[in-house]
Design an enzyme around this catalytic site. Structure first.
Site, short mmCIF file in Angstrom:
data_model
loop_
_atom_site.label_atom_id
_atom_site.label_comp_id
_atom_site.label_asym_id
_atom_site.label_seq_id
_atom_site.Cartn_x
_atom_site.Cartn_y
_atom_site.Cartn_z
N TRP A 137 -1.24 -0.17 -3.91
CA TRP A 137 -1.11 -1.01 -2.71
C TRP A 137 -0.30 -0.31 -1.63
CZ3 TRP A 137 -4.72 -4.27 -2.42
CH2 TRP A 137 -5.25 -4.86 -3.58
N ASP B 191 6.26 -5.31 1.21
CA ASP B 191 5.16 -6.10 0.65
C ASP B 191 5.69 -6.71 -0.64
OD1 ASP B 191 2.93 -7.13 -0.59
OD2 ASP B 191 1.75 -5.29 -0.47
N LYS C 127 0.09 -15.37 -6.13
CA LYS C 127 0.76 -14.97 -7.36
C LYS C 127 1.94 -15.90 -7.67
CE LYS C 127 -0.63 -10.23 -6.35
NZ LYS C 127 -1.64 -9.98 -7.37
#
Length: 368
Positions: free
Chosen positions: A102, A173, A197
């Site tokens: 990511w 992030d 999540k």
């Protein structure tokens, strides 16, 4: 109905209490005679839900007054572009720490906007660890430093964060570990996270941004412009109303659990149960991450052989566990133990791992 023991990496488990409350309010939210999906996003009923979600997040995370909370769309992946478009100015470079797939994707998008630099990386070691804070060498002309606080694929997590000061904003992030432990918001310029999540369902992205980083720039497309969203209280266009409603319920649930500090205690206990099963297996299970970089959200591990992994994943699914396959890019196994995953499910998984090891070794011994 028997609930699955859900270890999916995202969209992930939601608290049962949240789903039950949503079920009870499904046809009549706020005594409106409508479901939340039928409300106008300009109505007083939805405005109450929307503002409650924002205030609840501020309360839980102790967000200072000089920060704004935006509820946006496009997932964390859109932020890979929005961040450099909004704060990477001409003559500046954006610094990135690479700790997994990511962060690589975030860097790729930033390169399309302006100058970038990689200031630390664990890529050469298969992303098995988080680089030490003292090894990060920021550029003097850095517009910001970007990190990915938790790496779902590789199972690593930052324990300490770089100190960058106000002149070089720290951008994180936090899609897979937001609200999982207490953090000092003032260390960051921007925190962003997809909700699917720890915060709710997919479809909503939370952005926590220091107000001085929100500047007017009419060259940025409106939907990519933090200033536009800020001026409109994240209601510039029609928002994902159902996702925001469920976000507000998850935040209410988090308060009922005792807040972030209590949730963090439980998360540490959940992770310990599974890591103990790995460490106590005499090498049968092997964790991907080095011990000092282990994630409390995603436990990644392998078995002695591909055949053993296939058999493990087959039997664990038959036993009622869901989502334990490792990411397709690296294989292996992964248990994602976000806030809503109960401790009892982690204990059940650890027990299964021990029993599987015993039975697999016994079967092997019989074939020799």
């Amino acid at each position: 109905m028997k609930r699955a023991r859900n270890f999916n990496a995202g969209p992930a488990a939601l608290p049962l209490e949240v789903l039950q409350r949503a079920q009870n309010e499904w046809l009549n939210i706020e005594d409106s005679g409508m479901s939340v999906m039928e409300l106008s996003h300009r109505s007083s009923e939805f405005e109450k839900i929307h503002n409650h979600a924002i205030q609840s997040l501020k309360d839980l995370m102790e967000i200072p007054e000089n920060y704004e909370v935006l509820l946006l769309q496009g997932g964390a992946s859109l932020q890979f572009s929005m961040i450099p478009m909004n704060i990477l100015k001409d003559g500046k470079r954006a610094d990135y720490v690479l700790t997994g797939s990511w962060s690589e994707k975030a860097l790729k998008e930033a390169k399309k906007v302006g100058e970038t630099a990689v200031v630390a990386s664990s890529k050469d070691e298969q992303y098995t660890f988080i680089p030490k804070v003292e090894d990060i060498k920021l550029n003097d002309d850095a517009a910001y430093l970007h990190i990915t606080s938790n790496n779902t694929i590789y199972g690593t997590q930052w324990k300490d964060f770089p100190e960058t000061g106000n002149n070089i904003p720290l951008v994180a992030d936090m899609s897979s570990d937001i609200l999982s432990k207490k953090i000092d918001i003032s260390k960051f310029g921007i925190i962003y996270a997809g909700a699917q999540k720890n915060l709710g369902p997919s479809g909503i992205t939370v952005v926590i941004i220091r107000k001085d980083l929100i500047t007017d720039n009419d060259k940025i497309p409106s939907m990519m412009n933090y200033s536009i969203h800020s001026k409109n209280n994240s209601l510039y266009n029609t928002p994902p109303t159902l996702a925001i409603y469920l976000l507000s319920l998850v935040l209410d649930w988090a308060k009922e659990q005792g807040g972030v500090e209590k949730i963090a205690e439980i998360n540490e206990e959940k992770a310990k149960v599974i890591y103990d099963a790995i460490d106590g297996s005499d090498g049968f299970y092997k964790g991907h991450a080095l011990p000092d970089s282990r994630s409390l959200m995603n436990v990644t591990f392998t078995l002695p052989s591909k055949e053993a992994e296939v058999q493990f994943l087959k039997e664990v699914k038959q036993a009622g566990f869901v989502g334990l396959n490792g990411h397709r890019s690296i294989g292996g196994c992964r248990a994602s133990i976000y806030n809503a995953v109960p401790l009892s499910h982690c204990q059940d998984l650890a027990d299964f791992m021990k029993k599987f090891q015993e039975s697999y070794k016994a079967t092997e011994a019989q074939t020799l």
